[in-house]
Design an enzyme around this catalytic site. Structure first.
Site, PDB file in Angstrom:
ATOM      1  N   GLY A 101      70.796  84.233  64.940  1.00 28.59           N
ATOM      2  CA  GLY A 101      72.111  84.860  64.831  1.00 28.59           C
ATOM      3  C   GLY A 101      72.174  85.916  63.746  1.00 28.59           C
ATOM      4  N   ARG A 165      66.990  84.568  70.365  1.00 26.40           N
ATOM      5  CA  ARG A 165      66.736  83.191  69.941  1.00 26.40           C
ATOM      6  C   ARG A 165      65.501  82.580  70.606  1.00 26.40           C
ATOM      7  NH1 ARG A 165      70.712  81.095  66.868  1.00 26.40           N
ATOM      8  NH2 ARG A 165      72.722  82.166  66.824  1.00 26.40           N
ATOM      9  N   ASP A 196      64.703  77.744  61.544  1.00 23.49           N
ATOM     10  CA  ASP A 196      63.869  77.655  62.740  1.00 23.49           C
ATOM     11  C   ASP A 196      62.994  78.894  62.897  1.00 23.49           C
ATOM     12  OD1 ASP A 196      64.468  75.120  64.065  1.00 23.49           O
ATOM     13  OD2 ASP A 196      66.498  75.891  64.254  1.00 23.49           O
ATOM     14  N   LYS A 222      67.321  84.242  56.151  1.00 26.15           N
ATOM     15  CA  LYS A 222      68.563  84.717  56.742  1.00 26.15           C
ATOM     16  C   LYS A 222      69.352  83.574  57.349  1.00 26.15           C
ATOM     17  CE  LYS A 222      68.918  84.813  60.633  1.00 26.15           C
ATOM     18  NZ  LYS A 222      69.575  84.169  61.825  1.00 26.15           N
ATOM     19  N   THR A 223      70.570  83.352  56.938  1.00 21.80           N
ATOM     20  CA  THR A 223      71.541  82.523  57.650  1.00 21.80           C
ATOM     21  C   THR A 223      72.836  82.503  56.852  1.00 21.80           C
ATOM     22  OG1 THR A 223      72.174  80.306  58.384  1.00 21.80           O
ATOM     23  CG2 THR A 223      70.559  80.403  56.619  1.00 21.80           C
ATOM     24  N   ASP A 225      74.937  80.297  57.148  1.00 22.60           N
ATOM     25  CA  ASP A 225      75.260  78.886  56.895  1.00 22.60           C
ATOM     26  C   ASP A 225      74.866  78.432  55.495  1.00 22.60           C
ATOM     27  OD1 ASP A 225      76.152  78.855  59.461  1.00 22.60           O
ATOM     28  OD2 ASP A 225      74.586  77.550  60.258  1.00 22.60           O
ATOM     29  N   LYS A 262     106.256  75.707  58.349  1.00 23.22           N
ATOM     30  CA  LYS A 262     106.300  74.715  59.438  1.00 23.22           C
ATOM     31  C   LYS A 262     104.981  74.533  60.192  1.00 23.22           C
ATOM     32  CE  LYS A 262     108.133  78.073  62.818  1.00 23.22           C
ATOM     33  NZ  LYS A 262     109.242  78.365  63.750  1.00 23.22           N
ATOM     34  N   MET A 270      82.112  78.124  60.351  1.00 29.52           N
ATOM     35  CA  MET A 270      80.704  78.066  60.727  1.00 29.52           C
ATOM     36  C   MET A 270      79.942  77.128  59.782  1.00 29.52           C
ATOM     37  SD  MET A 270      79.956  80.116  63.378  1.00 29.52           S
ATOM     38  CE  MET A 270      78.496  81.157  63.372  1.00 29.52           C
ATOM     39  N   TYR A 436      82.189  83.985  64.597  1.00 29.89           N
ATOM     40  CA  TYR A 436      81.436  85.230  64.700  1.00 29.89           C
ATOM     41  C   TYR A 436      82.052  86.361  63.885  1.00 29.89           C
ATOM     42  CZ  TYR A 436      79.221  82.807  68.607  1.00 29.89           C
ATOM     43  OH  TYR A 436      78.535  81.898  69.381  1.00 29.89           O
ATOM     44  N   GLY A 438      82.576  86.516  60.902  1.00 30.04           N
ATOM     45  CA  GLY A 438      81.947  86.674  59.593  1.00 30.04           C
ATOM     46  C   GLY A 438      80.497  87.098  59.636  1.00 30.04           C
TER      47      GLY A 438
END
Length: 563
Positions: A101, A165, A196, A222-223, A225, A262, A270, A436, A438
């Site tokens: 990603g 991927r 991965d 890279k990620t 997460d 309210k 993510m 997505y 972000g």
């Protein structure tokens, strides 16, 4: 060696589209980012040499990792230090691939590699493999030039060469990679990806070395997460930008919640395997309720426990007259709940070998507890748990609408308490998934600089003859000039994991450390945030101004900044 970067590549042409994207149009902000020159750590601006560290091991099961990587296991990590310098007259043929990603800053990694080759070698050629690892297997590439790369500097996205991927894992796929490497006479390949993808990079490095091919492989972390990190790799790129984008959006819904008085906004963020994004966004915005998956797992909380925790705070806020609030939920929450984790594990094994039939015969293979839990879940969640797995055999948690499930379960519990006269408020849940949005924003100053240094460092590692390392830039709390640069042995990050019913090597994910400074800071404040509206609206990503060069809370706290 030149110390300039973007500025030395003709930024008077900023705004001019590349030949690959004839319809490209740039905003004033994008154009200003094109003109932004990038600093380099001082070690990369002067002659350097590579200093090797001690032999490395593995993150887990070193004996198994040694068997899987006989040509790479145990090799030392490397650090760039001042020295005599490398031979500049050596021309290199280097490939680069984006894998997995998107993450803000990927284009700057490519720019850093390219600039290193331009400035520190003579007559080098760089190829970009199109569409991810499939581009390597199918030998689909574009030769990267100054003109081609220019419009992508400091820009978001992965569309310079696009990502994918696919994995290179079968004998036939390795053969295809060998053929591509030989056809292009590649001296090196840089794999830009997550855990991965970098596992795949290590497998490629092992494969090339085992077959005595000259192609060396370097990874880049890279990620968004944030779960690819260790002592030598303090953070993955894209995390800083993504969290600041999400924090802006959370700040906006906080203002909406307070303005209408309210709505309870349930925001899923993510983070399939770790809750780093949720924790960082909480530190930036101060929501009323934040669920951290790792804490749920440690305390062995059930779905009812989580529901009751949220419901209790909503009841307490109602007593104070607050019938609104913001709840943050990590994307992978459902996979952290032990009873659900057990269910998912059993489903993975079943789906790896059987087709789910409409008659439900497959359910008989579930243990009684798992079958009862599956039947208890809303039908929509049941269907989402049975969706086709991702390429790595994982549940596609991005498609499991946990926030909607919790709104439904909390609403049911609140109605029960209303009947018991222990709740007299109003509950209106609004669901959001910030995902997505972000991944492809303009990279922050930190990610822009960090990625450029990662790429430049990757070029230096390949030039020095290294393989099977991941580019590592450290001392990130200091000015860029003082950052350290090197490479960490990929095998040192690895463990084995069960996937598709088999054990495979994987880079061990970095989870939220419940004894770490970021979580402790959050835990010390969350009770106050729960009942008092301490909302913070950080606003959009800044490239200039009061917070433009601030690094995310998680990284600074991990580096020892005072809470």
């Amino acid at each position: 060696m030149s110390t300039s970067s973007t500025a030395s590549n003709g930024c008077a042409t900023a705004g001019r589209p590349s030949s690959g994207f004839p319809s490209s149009v740039f905003s004033e902000v994008q154009t200003s980012r094109l003109r932004q020159s990038l600093p380099l750590p001082s070690v990369l601006r002067k002659p350097f040499k590579v200093a090797d560290g001690p032999p490395s091991s593995a993150a887990g099961n070193p004996d198994e990792i040694a068997k899987l990587f006989p040509n790479l296991f145990g090799q030392p990590s490397a650090t760039l230090v001042p020295g005599d310098g490398l031979k500049k007259d050596q021309g290199l043929r280097i490939g680069v691939v984006l894998s997995g990603g998107q993450a803000p800053g990927g284009h700057n990694v490519i720019s850093g590699i390219f600039d290193y080759l331009q400035e520190c070698t003579t007559g080098s050629t760089m190829y970009g493999f199109k569409g991810g690892p499939a581009g390597i297997m199918n030998c689909k590439y574009v030769e990267l030039t100054s003109e081609f790369i220019l419009p992508f500097r400091n820009q978001g996205g992965f569309h310079m060469i696009c990502s994918g991927r696919d994995k290179i894992e079968t004998p036939e796929q390795f053969k295809q990679a060998d053929e591509t490497a030989s056809k292009l006479e590649l001296d090196g390949l840089v794999v830009i990806g997550g855990d991965d993808s970098n596992t795949n990079a290590c497998l490629l490095a092992e494969n090339f070395r085992g077959k005595k091919l000259k192609t060396r492989v370097i990874g880049c972390p890279k990620t968004i997460d944030g779960d690819l990190k260790c002592k030598e790799v303090p953070t993955s790129f894209g995390f800083d930008t993504a969290c600041k984008i999400y924090a802006e959006m959370i700040g906006n819904v906080m203002i909406d919640a307070r303005s209408t008085g309210k709505y309870y906004h349930f925001v899923r963020l993510m983070g399939r395997a770790a809750s780093h994004i949720t924790l960082e966004c909480a530190l930036q915005t101060h929501p009323n309720i934040t669920i951290i998956g790792e804490e749920v797992a440690l305390k062995k909380l059930t779905l009812k426990n989580v529901t009751d925790y949220i419901t209790d705070i909503i009841c307490k806020r109602a007593e104070r007259g607050f019938n609104y609030g913001v709840v943050l939920i990590p994307e992978g929450l459902i996979d952290f709940i032990p009873e659900v984790q057990q269910l998912i594990g059993e489903l993975n094994e079943i789906l790896a070998h059987d087709v789910v039939d409409e008659g439900g015969q497959w359910k008989k293979k579930l243990r009684n507890q798992s079958q009862q839990l599956f039947d208890f879940l809303p039908q929509a969640i049941q269907e989402q748990l049975l969706l086709e797995r991702d390429p790595h055999g994982n549940v596609q948690v991005a498609k499991i609408e946990t926030e909607k499930m919790l709104i439904q379960m909390v609403g049911t519990e609140l109605e029960k308490r209303r009947q018991e006269h222990s709740y007299n408020g109003k509950f209106n849940g609004q669901s959001h998934f910030f995902g997505y949005e972000g991944r492809c924003g303009l990279p922050t100053n930190f990610d822009s600089n960090y990625c450029y240094a990662l790429g430049y460092g990757a070029g230096a590692l390949l030039h020095s003859g290294k393989t099977g390392l991941i580019s590592s830039v450290g001392n990130l709390g200091a000015p860029v000039e003082e950052w350290t640069v090197g490479g960490t042995a990929l095998t040192s990050l690895m463990d084995v994991e069960r996937r598709h019913g088999k054990f495979k090597p994987v880079i061990k994910k970095a989870m939220v450390e419940l004894e770490g400074a970021p979580f402790k800071k959050f835990a010390s404040l969350r009770d106050e945030w729960a009942l008092k509206n301490r909302y913070v609206s950080p606003g959009p990503v800044q490239f200039v101004g009061p917070t433009a060069n601030e690094i995310n809370h998680t990284l600074m706290l991990e580096l020892g900044a005072q809470a």
